[in-house]
Design a protein around this motif. Structure first.
Motif, PDB file in Angstrom:
ATOM      1  N   UNK A  63      16.057 -10.150  -3.457  1.00 31.13           N
ATOM      2  CA  UNK A  63      15.926  -8.871  -2.738  1.00 31.13           C
ATOM      3  C   UNK A  63      14.513  -8.587  -2.244  1.00 31.13           C
ATOM      4  N   UNK A  64      13.513  -9.279  -2.783  1.00 34.31           N
ATOM      5  CA  UNK A  64      12.133  -9.049  -2.310  1.00 34.31           C
ATOM      6  C   UNK A  64      11.914  -9.663  -0.922  1.00 34.31           C
ATOM      7  N   UNK A  65      12.768 -10.589  -0.576  1.00 32.72           N
ATOM      8  CA  UNK A  65      12.609 -11.315   0.670  1.00 32.72           C
ATOM      9  C   UNK A  65      13.261 -10.612   1.866  1.00 32.72           C
ATOM     10  N   UNK A  66      14.172  -9.681   1.547  1.00 38.06           N
ATOM     11  CA  UNK A  66      15.036  -9.126   2.594  1.00 38.06           C
ATOM     12  C   UNK A  66      15.019  -7.605   2.657  1.00 38.06           C
ATOM     13  N   UNK A  67      15.492  -7.066   3.775  1.00 40.95           N
ATOM     14  CA  UNK A  67      15.915  -5.665   3.871  1.00 40.95           C
ATOM     15  C   UNK A  67      17.291  -5.673   4.543  1.00 40.95           C
ATOM     16  N   UNK A  68      17.930  -4.513   4.572  1.00 39.59           N
ATOM     17  CA  UNK A  68      19.293  -4.427   5.107  1.00 39.59           C
ATOM     18  C   UNK A  68      19.348  -3.507   6.318  1.00 39.59           C
ATOM     19  N   UNK A  69      20.207  -3.845   7.266  1.00 40.12           N
ATOM     20  CA  UNK A  69      20.471  -2.901   8.359  1.00 40.12           C
ATOM     21  C   UNK A  69      21.413  -1.836   7.803  1.00 40.12           C
ATOM     22  N   UNK A  70      21.073  -0.559   7.956  1.00 39.48           N
ATOM     23  CA  UNK A  70      21.957   0.481   7.420  1.00 39.48           C
ATOM     24  C   UNK A  70      23.232   0.604   8.259  1.00 39.48           C
ATOM     25  N   UNK A  71      24.309   0.994   7.592  1.00 41.83           N
ATOM     26  CA  UNK A  71      25.525   1.374   8.331  1.00 41.83           C
ATOM     27  C   UNK A  71      26.460   0.247   8.715  1.00 41.83           C
ATOM     28  N   UNK A  72      26.126  -1.001   8.350  1.00 38.96           N
ATOM     29  CA  UNK A  72      26.993  -2.121   8.747  1.00 38.96           C
ATOM     30  C   UNK A  72      27.328  -3.009   7.546  1.00 38.96           C
ATOM     31  N   UNK A  73      28.560  -3.467   7.493  1.00 42.44           N
ATOM     32  CA  UNK A  73      28.948  -4.422   6.443  1.00 42.44           C
ATOM     33  C   UNK A  73      30.264  -5.087   6.847  1.00 42.44           C
ATOM     34  N   UNK A  74      30.698  -6.017   6.027  1.00 42.26           N
ATOM     35  CA  UNK A  74      32.080  -6.499   6.119  1.00 42.26           C
ATOM     36  C   UNK A  74      32.687  -6.223   4.752  1.00 42.26           C
ATOM     37  N   UNK A  75      33.562  -5.231   4.698  1.00 47.44           N
ATOM     38  CA  UNK A  75      34.066  -4.723   3.419  1.00 47.44           C
ATOM     39  C   UNK A  75      35.566  -4.501   3.490  1.00 47.44           C
ATOM     40  N   UNK A  76      36.140  -4.181   2.322  1.00 48.83           N
ATOM     41  CA  UNK A  76      37.565  -3.846   2.301  1.00 48.83           C
ATOM     42  C   UNK A  76      37.837  -2.776   1.260  1.00 48.83           C
ATOM     43  N   UNK A  77      38.735  -1.860   1.616  1.00 52.42           N
ATOM     44  CA  UNK A  77      39.186  -0.807   0.693  1.00 52.42           C
ATOM     45  C   UNK A  77      40.542  -1.167   0.081  1.00 52.42           C
ATOM     46  N   UNK A  78      41.013  -2.346   0.364  1.00 49.74           N
ATOM     47  CA  UNK A  78      42.324  -2.815  -0.131  1.00 49.74           C
ATOM     48  C   UNK A  78      42.377  -4.302   0.152  1.00 49.74           C
ATOM     49  N   UNK A  79      43.576  -4.867   0.312  1.00 49.87           N
ATOM     50  CA  UNK A  79      43.657  -6.307   0.598  1.00 49.87           C
ATOM     51  C   UNK A  79      42.834  -6.658   1.838  1.00 49.87           C
ATOM     52  N   UNK A 104      41.728  -6.890  -3.160  1.00 42.14           N
ATOM     53  CA  UNK A 104      42.762  -6.031  -3.744  1.00 42.14           C
ATOM     54  C   UNK A 104      42.572  -5.934  -5.266  1.00 42.14           C
ATOM     55  N   UNK A 105      42.300  -7.064  -5.923  1.00 39.20           N
ATOM     56  CA  UNK A 105      42.088  -7.035  -7.381  1.00 39.20           C
ATOM     57  C   UNK A 105      40.894  -6.146  -7.721  1.00 39.20           C
ATOM     58  N   UNK A 106      39.810  -6.295  -6.942  1.00 43.63           N
ATOM     59  CA  UNK A 106      38.608  -5.488  -7.189  1.00 43.63           C
ATOM     60  C   UNK A 106      38.925  -3.991  -7.062  1.00 43.63           C
ATOM     61  N   UNK A 107      39.609  -3.627  -5.986  1.00 46.10           N
ATOM     62  CA  UNK A 107      39.920  -2.207  -5.747  1.00 46.10           C
ATOM     63  C   UNK A 107      40.828  -1.683  -6.859  1.00 46.10           C
ATOM     64  N   UNK A 108      41.811  -2.491  -7.262  1.00 43.60           N
ATOM     65  CA  UNK A 108      42.727  -2.047  -8.333  1.00 43.60           C
ATOM     66  C   UNK A 108      41.972  -1.798  -9.633  1.00 43.60           C
ATOM     67  N   UNK A 109      40.991  -2.643  -9.942  1.00 42.64           N
ATOM     68  CA  UNK A 109      40.298  -2.513 -11.223  1.00 42.64           C
ATOM     69  C   UNK A 109      39.151  -1.521 -11.202  1.00 42.64           C
ATOM     70  N   UNK A 110      38.568  -1.277 -10.045  1.00 48.05           N
ATOM     71  CA  UNK A 110      37.354  -0.434 -10.010  1.00 48.05           C
ATOM     72  C   UNK A 110      37.557   0.878  -9.249  1.00 48.05           C
ATOM     73  N   UNK A 111      38.562   0.942  -8.388  1.00 42.07           N
ATOM     74  CA  UNK A 111      38.743   2.127  -7.546  1.00 42.07           C
ATOM     75  C   UNK A 111      37.709   2.217  -6.434  1.00 42.07           C
ATOM     76  N   UNK A 112      36.937   1.156  -6.245  1.00 44.24           N
ATOM     77  CA  UNK A 112      35.887   1.173  -5.206  1.00 44.24           C
ATOM     78  C   UNK A 112      36.136   0.072  -4.181  1.00 44.24           C
TER      79      UNK A 112
END
Ligand SMILES: C=C(O[C@@H]1C=C(C(=O)O)C=C[C@H]1O)C(=O)O
Length: 306
Positions: free
Chosen positions: A84-100, A189-197
């Protein structure tokens, strides 16, 4: 009319020279070579982006970011966490999922609960998903030992032989479509089922040393990505038809549905999911340190960055 002396006007474009070569400050971007990235890139040029774009699978883009060959790229969130010391992130963008998510899939001949001590074959294209699998198995299935291998032969061949393995991206989408490879677990899907996130697979990762030299270009890029995404989602049916005609293994409606199932934002819920993933990676020995999240400041708050 007199011809200008050669070399006297270096800012003038030479015919046939790509625009980005005429712009010394142009950014060099990575482009994940999967269909999930189309909403970022299809309209990016039309927003005025002039930099270079280099394609690769996430593992290749991670390596090029680490070597400083790329300035910025959508790539594995685990690559950011690794250094993380090498990088920064562009805010507001990702590739994510709220389900499968449909394209990060673990195929197994038996239920996960009956698989411990078996060797798991992992795609060599990933950094995030391979560690998501480890986190899920340790944290939620109680596995102590996980025996993994990135095989030389295609994971698909091993799946056909009845082995268990992980695929991501277009190869996962295709394998699911072809079917006949045992039980198919969707890791988001497994992640969302177990964490709610939600689960964040990829972030827009930027070389941190660019913050001093290229801040304005990075802020502009972030705006251009928003525009490109908006444009893509304004007519996703049209885009899906176009890309499905170039990828004959996916139907237009399936592709549209795939993009709609993905979340390209990075808001509070995403960040909570991301922080939990990094914490669990630390708990299970996959990351040696905490992971601070640092962002390229928005244009109006640029003065605050030191
Ligand atoms: C959702 C996906 O997430 C991907 C998974 C990545 C990883 O495992 O490192 C990196 C980038 C994303 O494209 C996918 O590939 O389908």
């Amino acid at each position: 009319m007199k011809r200008p002396v050669k070399g006297l006007f270096p800012w003038r474009r030479r015919a046939g020279t790509p625009a980005f070569l005429n712009n010394m400050n142009a950014l060099r971007l990575g482009h994940i070579d999967y269909l999930n990235c189309v909403p970022f890139f299809h309209y990016l040029r039309s927003t005025g982006f002039l930099g270079a774009v280099e394609r690769g699978v996430p593992a290749q883009l991670n390596a090029r970011l680490a070597q400083g060959v790329l300035d910025a790229s959508p790539s594995s969130c685990f690559e950011y966490a690794r250094d993380p010391e090498r990088y920064v992130l562009l805010p507001g963008h990702s590739i994510s999922a709220f389900g499968p998510v449909q394209s990060v899939l673990f195929f197994s001949p038996r239920p996960l609960s009956a698989l411990e001590n078996q060797r798991l074959y992992l795609t060599g294209e990933s950094a995030t998903s391979v560690n998501l699998l480890r986190v899920l198995l340790h944290e939620f299935y109680g596995w102590r030992q996980i025996d993994t291998e990135v095989p030389r032969q295609p994971v698909e061949d091993l799946l056909a032989q009845g082995k268990a393995g992980l695929l991501i991206g277009d190869r996962a989408l295709r394998a699911r479509r072809q079917g006949g490879v045992g039980i198919c677990y969707d890791l988001a899907q497994l992640w969302v089922e177990h964490t709610g996130l939600p689960f964040v697979f990829a972030l827009w990762i930027v070389r941190r040393d660019l913050m001093t030299r290229q801040l304005a270009a990075l802020q502009q890029l972030s705006g251009q990505l928003h525009q490109a995404r908006q444009h893509a989602f304004a007519d996703l049916t049209h885009l899906a038809r176009q890309y499905a005609s170039e990828h004959d293994w996916i139907a237009p409606a399936e592709l549209e549905n795939y993009w709609r199932a993905m979340s390209y934002d990075l808001a509070e819920d995403h960040l909570a999911g991301l922080e939990l993933f990094f914490t669990l990676c630390q708990r299970h020995g996959l990351l040696p340190h905490q992971v601070p999240l640092r962002f390229v400041p928005a244009a109006d708050s640029a003065a605050q960055f030191s």
